[in-house]
Design a protein around this motif. Structure first.
Motif, PDB file in Angstrom:
ATOM      1  N   GLY A  20     -17.597 -56.921 -18.617  1.00 19.50           N
ATOM      2  CA  GLY A  20     -16.412 -56.356 -19.255  1.00 19.50           C
ATOM      3  C   GLY A  20     -16.244 -54.858 -19.048  1.00 19.50           C
ATOM      4  N   ILE A  21     -16.879 -54.304 -18.046  1.00 22.15           N
ATOM      5  CA  ILE A  21     -16.767 -52.862 -17.788  1.00 22.15           C
ATOM      6  C   ILE A  21     -15.300 -52.503 -17.519  1.00 22.15           C
ATOM      7  CG2 ILE A  21     -17.197 -52.992 -15.312  1.00 22.15           C
ATOM      8  CD1 ILE A  21     -18.649 -50.268 -17.512  1.00 22.15           C
ATOM      9  N   THR A  22     -14.882 -51.362 -18.005  1.00 29.29           N
ATOM     10  CA  THR A  22     -13.491 -50.943 -17.824  1.00 29.29           C
ATOM     11  C   THR A  22     -13.422 -49.635 -17.038  1.00 29.29           C
ATOM     12  OG1 THR A  22     -13.432 -49.650 -19.866  1.00 29.29           O
ATOM     13  CG2 THR A  22     -12.805 -51.994 -20.028  1.00 29.29           C
ATOM     14  N   LEU A  23     -12.242 -49.358 -16.556  1.00 32.43           N
ATOM     15  CA  LEU A  23     -11.985 -48.116 -15.844  1.00 32.43           C
ATOM     16  C   LEU A  23     -12.278 -46.924 -16.744  1.00 32.43           C
ATOM     17  CD1 LEU A  23     -10.788 -46.830 -13.239  1.00 32.43           C
ATOM     18  CD2 LEU A  23      -8.556 -47.005 -14.308  1.00 32.43           C
ATOM     19  N   ASP A  24     -11.903 -47.023 -17.999  1.00 34.46           N
ATOM     20  CA  ASP A  24     -12.132 -45.936 -18.950  1.00 34.46           C
ATOM     21  C   ASP A  24     -13.623 -45.645 -19.132  1.00 34.46           C
ATOM     22  OD1 ASP A  24      -9.424 -45.492 -19.507  1.00 34.46           O
ATOM     23  OD2 ASP A  24      -9.396 -47.070 -21.026  1.00 34.46           O
ATOM     24  N   GLU A  25     -14.432 -46.690 -19.218  1.00 36.39           N
ATOM     25  CA  GLU A  25     -15.871 -46.507 -19.428  1.00 36.39           C
ATOM     26  C   GLU A  25     -16.524 -45.824 -18.226  1.00 36.39           C
ATOM     27  OE1 GLU A  25     -17.745 -50.221 -20.512  1.00 36.39           O
ATOM     28  OE2 GLU A  25     -16.179 -50.628 -21.979  1.00 36.39           O
ATOM     29  N   ILE A  26     -16.160 -46.258 -17.027  1.00 34.39           N
ATOM     30  CA  ILE A  26     -16.752 -45.648 -15.833  1.00 34.39           C
ATOM     31  C   ILE A  26     -16.264 -44.208 -15.684  1.00 34.39           C
ATOM     32  CG2 ILE A  26     -16.861 -45.736 -13.309  1.00 34.39           C
ATOM     33  CD1 ILE A  26     -17.007 -48.737 -13.487  1.00 34.39           C
ATOM     34  N   ALA A  27     -14.985 -43.965 -15.955  1.00 31.05           N
ATOM     35  CA  ALA A  27     -14.451 -42.600 -15.876  1.00 31.05           C
ATOM     36  C   ALA A  27     -15.185 -41.691 -16.860  1.00 31.05           C
ATOM     37  CB  ALA A  27     -12.957 -42.606 -16.152  1.00 31.05           C
ATOM     38  N   LEU A  28     -15.457 -42.193 -18.035  1.00 32.21           N
ATOM     39  CA  LEU A  28     -16.182 -41.416 -19.043  1.00 32.21           C
ATOM     40  C   LEU A  28     -17.602 -41.099 -18.561  1.00 32.21           C
ATOM     41  CD1 LEU A  28     -15.934 -40.274 -21.934  1.00 32.21           C
ATOM     42  CD2 LEU A  28     -16.904 -42.419 -22.752  1.00 32.21           C
ATOM     43  N   LYS A  29     -18.258 -42.063 -17.955  1.00 31.19           N
ATOM     44  CA  LYS A  29     -19.610 -41.841 -17.442  1.00 31.19           C
ATOM     45  C   LYS A  29     -19.618 -40.847 -16.284  1.00 31.19           C
ATOM     46  CE  LYS A  29     -21.425 -46.261 -18.906  1.00 31.19           C
ATOM     47  NZ  LYS A  29     -22.174 -47.461 -18.571  1.00 31.19           N
ATOM     48  N   LYS A  41     -32.808 -62.677  -2.031  1.00 27.85           N
ATOM     49  CA  LYS A  41     -34.170 -62.412  -2.510  1.00 27.85           C
ATOM     50  C   LYS A  41     -34.705 -63.575  -3.349  1.00 27.85           C
ATOM     51  CE  LYS A  41     -33.940 -57.386  -2.666  1.00 27.85           C
ATOM     52  NZ  LYS A  41     -33.916 -56.196  -3.535  1.00 27.85           N
ATOM     53  N   ASN A  42     -33.798 -64.222  -4.095  1.00 33.31           N
ATOM     54  CA  ASN A  42     -34.202 -65.284  -5.022  1.00 33.31           C
ATOM     55  C   ASN A  42     -33.306 -66.509  -4.852  1.00 33.31           C
ATOM     56  OD1 ASN A  42     -36.088 -63.492  -6.584  1.00 33.31           O
ATOM     57  ND2 ASN A  42     -34.158 -62.425  -6.949  1.00 33.31           N
ATOM     58  N   PRO A  43     -33.453 -67.251  -3.776  1.00 33.90           N
ATOM     59  CA  PRO A  43     -32.562 -68.391  -3.534  1.00 33.90           C
ATOM     60  C   PRO A  43     -32.730 -69.514  -4.554  1.00 33.90           C
ATOM     61  CG  PRO A  43     -34.276 -68.276  -1.848  1.00 33.90           C
ATOM     62  CD  PRO A  43     -34.412 -67.058  -2.691  1.00 33.90           C
ATOM     63  N   HIS A  44     -33.807 -69.485  -5.320  1.00 38.57           N
ATOM     64  CA  HIS A  44     -34.034 -70.521  -6.324  1.00 38.57           C
ATOM     65  C   HIS A  44     -33.255 -70.270  -7.626  1.00 38.57           C
ATOM     66  CE1 HIS A  44     -36.999 -67.343  -7.006  1.00 38.57           C
ATOM     67  NE2 HIS A  44     -36.948 -67.689  -8.278  1.00 38.57           N
ATOM     68  N   TYR A  45     -32.676 -69.084  -7.797  1.00 37.03           N
ATOM     69  CA  TYR A  45     -31.882 -68.802  -8.996  1.00 37.03           C
ATOM     70  C   TYR A  45     -30.638 -69.682  -8.999  1.00 37.03           C
ATOM     71  CZ  TYR A  45     -34.346 -64.447 -10.282  1.00 37.03           C
ATOM     72  OH  TYR A  45     -35.273 -63.529 -10.680  1.00 37.03           O
ATOM     73  N   SER A  46     -30.245 -70.101 -10.182  1.00 35.18           N
ATOM     74  CA  SER A  46     -28.992 -70.857 -10.293  1.00 35.18           C
ATOM     75  C   SER A  46     -27.824 -69.875 -10.179  1.00 35.18           C
ATOM     76  CB  SER A  46     -28.929 -71.593 -11.631  1.00 35.18           C
ATOM     77  OG  SER A  46     -28.717 -70.673 -12.686  1.00 35.18           O
ATOM     78  N   PHE A  47     -26.686 -70.402  -9.791  1.00 37.10           N
ATOM     79  CA  PHE A  47     -25.509 -69.548  -9.657  1.00 37.10           C
ATOM     80  C   PHE A  47     -25.064 -69.018 -11.019  1.00 37.10           C
ATOM     81  CE2 PHE A  47     -24.963 -72.257  -5.769  1.00 37.10           C
ATOM     82  CZ  PHE A  47     -25.372 -71.266  -4.893  1.00 37.10           C
ATOM     83  N   LEU A  48     -25.295 -69.757 -12.080  1.00 33.28           N
ATOM     84  CA  LEU A  48     -24.975 -69.291 -13.427  1.00 33.28           C
ATOM     85  C   LEU A  48     -25.832 -68.073 -13.779  1.00 33.28           C
ATOM     86  CD1 LEU A  48     -23.532 -69.586 -16.123  1.00 33.28           C
ATOM     87  CD2 LEU A  48     -25.295 -71.219 -16.812  1.00 33.28           C
ATOM     88  N   THR A  49     -27.113 -68.122 -13.435  1.00 38.82           N
ATOM     89  CA  THR A  49     -28.010 -66.987 -13.696  1.00 38.82           C
ATOM     90  C   THR A  49     -27.552 -65.756 -12.932  1.00 38.82           C
ATOM     91  OG1 THR A  49     -29.852 -68.515 -13.998  1.00 38.82           O
ATOM     92  CG2 THR A  49     -30.401 -66.209 -13.581  1.00 38.82           C
ATOM     93  N   VAL A  50     -27.229 -65.952 -11.671  1.00 43.71           N
ATOM     94  CA  VAL A  50     -26.765 -64.833 -10.843  1.00 43.71           C
ATOM     95  C   VAL A  50     -25.461 -64.277 -11.403  1.00 43.71           C
ATOM     96  CG1 VAL A  50     -25.975 -64.151  -8.553  1.00 43.71           C
ATOM     97  CG2 VAL A  50     -27.936 -65.678  -8.777  1.00 43.71           C
ATOM     98  N   ALA A  51     -24.555 -65.173 -11.797  1.00 42.43           N
ATOM     99  CA  ALA A  51     -23.266 -64.736 -12.356  1.00 42.43           C
ATOM    100  C   ALA A  51     -23.486 -63.860 -13.583  1.00 42.43           C
ATOM    101  CB  ALA A  51     -22.404 -65.948 -12.703  1.00 42.43           C
ATOM    102  N   GLU A  52     -24.406 -64.261 -14.453  1.00 41.80           N
ATOM    103  CA  GLU A  52     -24.693 -63.476 -15.654  1.00 41.80           C
ATOM    104  C   GLU A  52     -25.354 -62.148 -15.309  1.00 41.80           C
ATOM    105  OE1 GLU A  52     -26.974 -66.208 -18.019  1.00 41.80           O
ATOM    106  OE2 GLU A  52     -25.171 -67.245 -18.747  1.00 41.80           O
ATOM    107  N   MET A  53     -26.199 -62.160 -14.281  1.00 43.03           N
ATOM    108  CA  MET A  53     -26.893 -60.931 -13.879  1.00 43.03           C
ATOM    109  C   MET A  53     -25.931 -59.867 -13.357  1.00 43.03           C
ATOM    110  SD  MET A  53     -30.201 -62.534 -11.921  1.00 43.03           S
ATOM    111  CE  MET A  53     -30.894 -60.969 -11.416  1.00 43.03           C
ATOM    112  N   ILE A  54     -24.830 -60.287 -12.747  1.00 44.22           N
ATOM    113  CA  ILE A  54     -23.911 -59.320 -12.151  1.00 44.22           C
ATOM    114  C   ILE A  54     -22.673 -59.055 -12.996  1.00 44.22           C
ATOM    115  CG2 ILE A  54     -24.685 -59.773  -9.803  1.00 44.22           C
ATOM    116  CD1 ILE A  54     -22.090 -61.421  -9.425  1.00 44.22           C
ATOM    117  N   GLY A  55     -22.637 -59.574 -14.214  1.00 47.45           N
ATOM    118  CA  GLY A  55     -21.578 -59.195 -15.139  1.00 47.45           C
ATOM    119  C   GLY A  55     -20.463 -60.196 -15.346  1.00 47.45           C
TER     120      GLY A  55
END
Length: 161
Positions: A71-80, A118-132
């Motif tokens: 859920g990162i927003t343009l405002d949050e990144i601009a602030l950082k 690097k981790n082909p055994h990870y489920s796609f759901l796990t990867v999806a959660e890892m990247i936001g």
């Protein structure tokens, strides 16, 4: 001394006068810069400056992995980054030729590809959660839009390579 000094001084002023008269012939004529040329010069300088600024900001976004937060927003990144929302949006639109959401999705998909290799055994759901991504379906849809193939097909093709 009374006779030599005035002769040297007269000689000096005579040479100075000749050089002064021929001064305009020593330099080439410089064309007057038109208003359009001036505007183009300013635009080119601004483009180079924005590329430098954007390079620094993009590097920080990637190094700090701001794009992985769900859920990162343009405002949050601009602030950082300590810049205005409009400036960040304009830089992304101009330098990446995409809007903010497309830019973030592209970075996320690139990150997912690294994780999957690097981790082909990870489920796609796990990867999806890892990247936001909160849902696997959003991840799969964005992955296919970015790469042209589904995550499973991409993984199969790249593991065999």
């Amino acid at each position: 001394f009374d006779l030599i000094f005035p002769i040297i001084l007269s000689f000096f002023y005579f040479i100075f006068a000749i050089k002064f008269i021929n001064y305009n012939k020593l330099f080439t004529v410089i064309d007057i810069i038109s208003e359009q040329d001036h505007q183009n010069l300013i635009t080119n300088i601004a483009d180079k400056r924005s590329k430098i600024f954007w390079g620094n900001y993009k590097k920080k976004i990637i190094e700090e992995k701001y794009y992985l937060k769900e859920g990162i927003t343009l405002d949050e990144i601009a602030l950082k980054l300590k810049i205005s929302r409009a400036t960040l949006s304009n830089l992304i639109n101009k330098e990446e030729n995409v809007n903010f959401n497309c830019f973030i999705n592209r970075l996320r998909i690139e990150e997912s590809q690294k994780i999957l290799l690097k981790n082909p055994h990870y489920s796609f759901l796990t990867v999806a959660e890892m990247i936001g991504y909160s849902e696997h379906s959003n991840f799969s849809r964005q992955f296919k839009l970015t790469t042209g193939v589904s995550p499973s097909v991409w993984l199969k093709n790249n593991l065999n390579s």
